[in-house]
Design a protein around this motif. Structure first.
Motif, short mmCIF file in Angstrom:
data_model
loop_
_atom_site.label_atom_id
_atom_site.label_comp_id
_atom_site.label_asym_id
_atom_site.label_seq_id
_atom_site.Cartn_x
_atom_site.Cartn_y
_atom_site.Cartn_z
N ILE A 55 0.87 -1.03 0.17
CA ILE A 55 -0.03 -0.06 -0.15
C ILE A 55 0.97 1.17 0.15
N SER A 56 0.72 2.19 -0.94
CA SER A 56 1.68 3.26 -1.13
C SER A 56 0.58 4.47 -0.90
N THR A 57 1.21 5.52 -0.22
CA THR A 57 0.62 6.67 -0.09
C THR A 57 1.36 7.51 -1.36
N SER A 58 0.75 7.48 -2.47
CA SER A 58 0.95 8.26 -3.79
C SER A 58 -0.01 7.66 -4.72
N SER A 59 0.09 8.34 -5.50
CA SER A 59 -0.85 8.16 -6.92
C SER A 59 -0.29 6.88 -7.53
N GLY A 60 -0.79 6.42 -8.58
CA GLY A 60 -0.32 5.19 -9.25
C GLY A 60 1.00 5.28 -10.02
N THR A 61 1.30 6.54 -10.38
CA THR A 61 2.44 7.08 -10.97
C THR A 61 3.59 6.68 -10.15
N GLY A 62 3.44 6.88 -8.94
CA GLY A 62 4.44 6.43 -7.84
C GLY A 62 4.96 5.24 -8.04
N LEU A 63 3.91 4.26 -8.17
CA LEU A 63 4.33 2.72 -8.22
C LEU A 63 4.65 2.43 -9.65
N GLN A 64 4.51 3.14 -10.64
CA GLN A 64 5.10 3.05 -11.90
C GLN A 64 6.41 3.39 -11.80
N GLU A 65 6.94 4.12 -11.09
CA GLU A 65 8.24 4.57 -10.72
C GLU A 65 8.88 3.46 -9.70
N ALA A 66 8.18 3.15 -8.84
CA ALA A 66 8.76 2.06 -8.12
C ALA A 66 9.11 0.83 -8.58
N ALA A 67 8.18 0.26 -9.48
CA ALA A 67 8.28 -0.81 -10.36
C ALA A 67 9.56 -0.65 -11.37
N MET A 68 9.83 0.36 -11.94
CA MET A 68 10.76 0.57 -12.59
C MET A 68 12.28 0.27 -11.87
N ARG A 69 12.19 1.27 -10.77
CA ARG A 69 13.40 1.38 -10.02
C ARG A 69 13.78 0.07 -9.24
N ASN A 70 12.86 -0.70 -8.84
CA ASN A 70 13.20 -2.02 -8.21
C ASN A 70 13.55 -3.02 -9.13
N CYS A 71 12.86 -3.30 -10.32
CA CYS A 71 12.75 -4.44 -11.09
C CYS A 71 13.73 -4.31 -12.44
N VAL A 72 14.20 -3.50 -12.89
CA VAL A 72 15.05 -3.31 -14.09
C VAL A 72 16.43 -3.65 -13.57
N SER A 73 17.20 -4.53 -13.93
CA SER A 73 18.33 -4.75 -13.65
C SER A 73 19.24 -4.06 -14.92
N GLU A 74 18.79 -4.37 -16.40
CA GLU A 74 19.72 -3.91 -17.30
C GLU A 74 18.99 -3.17 -18.28
N HIS A 75 17.94 -3.62 -18.54
CA HIS A 75 17.28 -3.29 -19.84
C HIS A 75 15.73 -3.74 -19.85
N VAL A 76 14.94 -2.62 -19.87
CA VAL A 76 13.32 -2.79 -19.92
C VAL A 76 12.62 -2.44 -21.24
N LEU A 77 11.79 -3.37 -21.64
CA LEU A 77 10.99 -3.15 -23.07
C LEU A 77 9.67 -2.57 -22.16
N VAL A 78 9.21 -1.40 -22.98
CA VAL A 78 7.95 -0.84 -22.47
C VAL A 78 6.98 -0.89 -23.64
N ALA A 79 6.06 -1.68 -23.47
CA ALA A 79 5.07 -1.51 -24.72
C ALA A 79 4.15 -0.41 -24.69
N VAL A 80 3.87 0.38 -25.68
CA VAL A 80 3.41 1.46 -25.68
C VAL A 80 2.25 1.56 -26.60
N CYS A 81 0.94 2.01 -26.31
CA CYS A 81 -0.04 1.97 -27.05
C CYS A 81 -1.15 3.18 -26.94
N GLY A 82 -0.45 4.22 -26.15
CA GLY A 82 -1.19 5.12 -25.64
C GLY A 82 -0.53 6.01 -24.61
N ALA A 83 -1.14 7.21 -24.00
CA ALA A 83 -0.59 8.03 -23.20
C ALA A 83 0.17 7.68 -21.74
N PHE A 84 -0.65 6.44 -21.49
CA PHE A 84 0.01 5.79 -20.09
C PHE A 84 1.01 5.08 -20.31
#
Ligand SMILES: *Cc1c(COP(=O)(O)O)cnc(C)c1O
Length: 357
Positions: A55-84
């Motif tokens: 449970i995070s006291t932040s909006s969802g974007t905070g957890l978007q940041e958390a997921a990236m910072r904690n989980c990417v070791s070298e190289h992430v692929l982000v699938a993009v089909c819109g603004a989010f």
């Protein structure tokens, strides 16, 4: 206040609003530990997971940041089909990560085949994808994509933004073998904004152990240590926790499968109405059950329509970013009922008739 048919924030039930008025308690008190202890198994039900849900006291974007910072070791692929998806890619880049994007035309879904072609390069240790693209009204086939990704790379960490779907559409976190599934309080959960939740797998925690500079506030390992004592590292939005406890009871009293069916029925109604009176922006077969993006083929003045609707006590959303005025969006998530939705479409029709005269 107008009834909200925007894709977040959504209307909050009065009982849930009132729950926030509970007198304040200390965040290290037994009462707060009990509160989080009560909330957690209910969150696990919504996420269909046996794993922890932070449970995070932040909006969802905070957890978007958390997921990236904690989980990417070298190289992430982000699938993009819109603004989010765009935003999530930018979050990765702004955190100094090496990120590539798989771009798909807005209105179309990401397909397992497209992801497969990218992952076969062997370049990526992490895949990030938005389940329900709120800007286009597309729901991506995350279960199939995850299955494909896991076949190619069993160790890949799969991050899913389910901000505008979790709580309104079934997401089988464990069955689909997803590693991080994150959402915000103010969409299908129908809570005020300010909290966000993330189901986090064992695999994701193991990955975090190997990643340096995870930051402090969103460090999954620190969140896990406190989670084990039903606490959060820093002071949580306690008033919102009271609201969450109440709202989870309401969601479970409705029944999750009933809740998902209600969202499906609302979506089917909106799509049928949208197809009859306009055209639908999202590709057939991949249309969202929580938000419908309607192509504005009659060149309606969307802000004028919204002023008309606001005077009648309701509000919808213009198109997002480049889709502004070219589309408009009807959110049908959270507390929305069929009766309210029909009321909205009737008023859109009366606005349009007034326009033609
Ligand atoms: C609303 C939304 C976000 C942003 O969430 P916040 O809670 O405003 O940070 C991210 N992704 C999707 C798919 C959304 O709908």
């Amino acid at each position: 206040m107008p009834k909200l048919f925007i894709p977040g924030p959504t209307d909050v039930n009065p009982e849930v609003l009132e729950a926030q008025a509970h007198p304040m308690i200390g965040h290290r008190s037994k009462e707060c530990v009990d509160l989080i202890g009560r909330i957690h198994p209910k969150l696990q039900q919504v996420f269909s997971t046996q794993a922890r849900v932070f449970i995070s006291t932040s909006s969802g974007t905070g957890l978007q940041e958390a997921a990236m910072r904690n989980c990417v070791s070298e190289h992430v692929l982000v699938a993009v089909c819109g603004a989010f998806g765009e935003r999530w890619f930018q979050v990765a880049v702004d955190n100094g990560l090496t990120a590539d994007r798989l771009d798909v035309e807005w209105g179309k879904p990401i397909t397992p085949e497209q992801v497969e072609a990218e992952l076969k390069t062997g370049e990526y240790d992490t895949l990030a994808i938005v389940h329900n693209e709120t800007s286009t009204g597309v729901q991506n086939p995350v279960a199939e994509i995850a299955r494909t990704a896991r076949q190619i790379n069993p160790d890949i960490v799969i991050l899913v933004d389910a901000v505008s779907s979790a709580g309104g559409v079934q997401i089988k976190t464990d069955d689909w073998d997803l590693d991080v599934v994150l959402t915000s309080s103010q969409k299908c959960f129908a809570l005020p904004p300010g909290l966000s939740f993330a189901a986090v797998s064992e695999r994701a925690l193991k990955r975090a152990e190997q990643v340096e500079h995870r930051g402090w506030y969103f460090d999954f390992l620190r969140l896990q240590r406190y989670h084990e004592r039903s606490m959060t590292p820093a002071t949580p939005a306690i008033s919102l926790l009271f609201a969450l406890d109440t709202q989870l009871d309401r969601m479970l009293a409705e029944g999750l499968s009933n809740r998902y069916r209600r969202h499906q029925a609302l979506a089917e109604y909106t799509r049928a109405w949208g197809a009859e009176n306009f055209t639908l922006f999202a590709q057939e077969g991949f249309r969202s059950n929580t938000v419908t993006t309607i192509t504005n083929i009659h060149a309606i003045d969307v802000p004028a329509m919204n002023r008309y609707l606001t005077a009648k006590g309701m509000q919808l959303a213009n198109g997002y970013g480049p889709l502004k005025d070219k589309t408009f969006r009807i959110g049908h998530m959270g507390e929305t009922s069929m009766e309210e939705l029909k009321h909205l479409t009737q008023h859109i029709e009366s606005f349009m008739q007034g326009q033609d005269n």
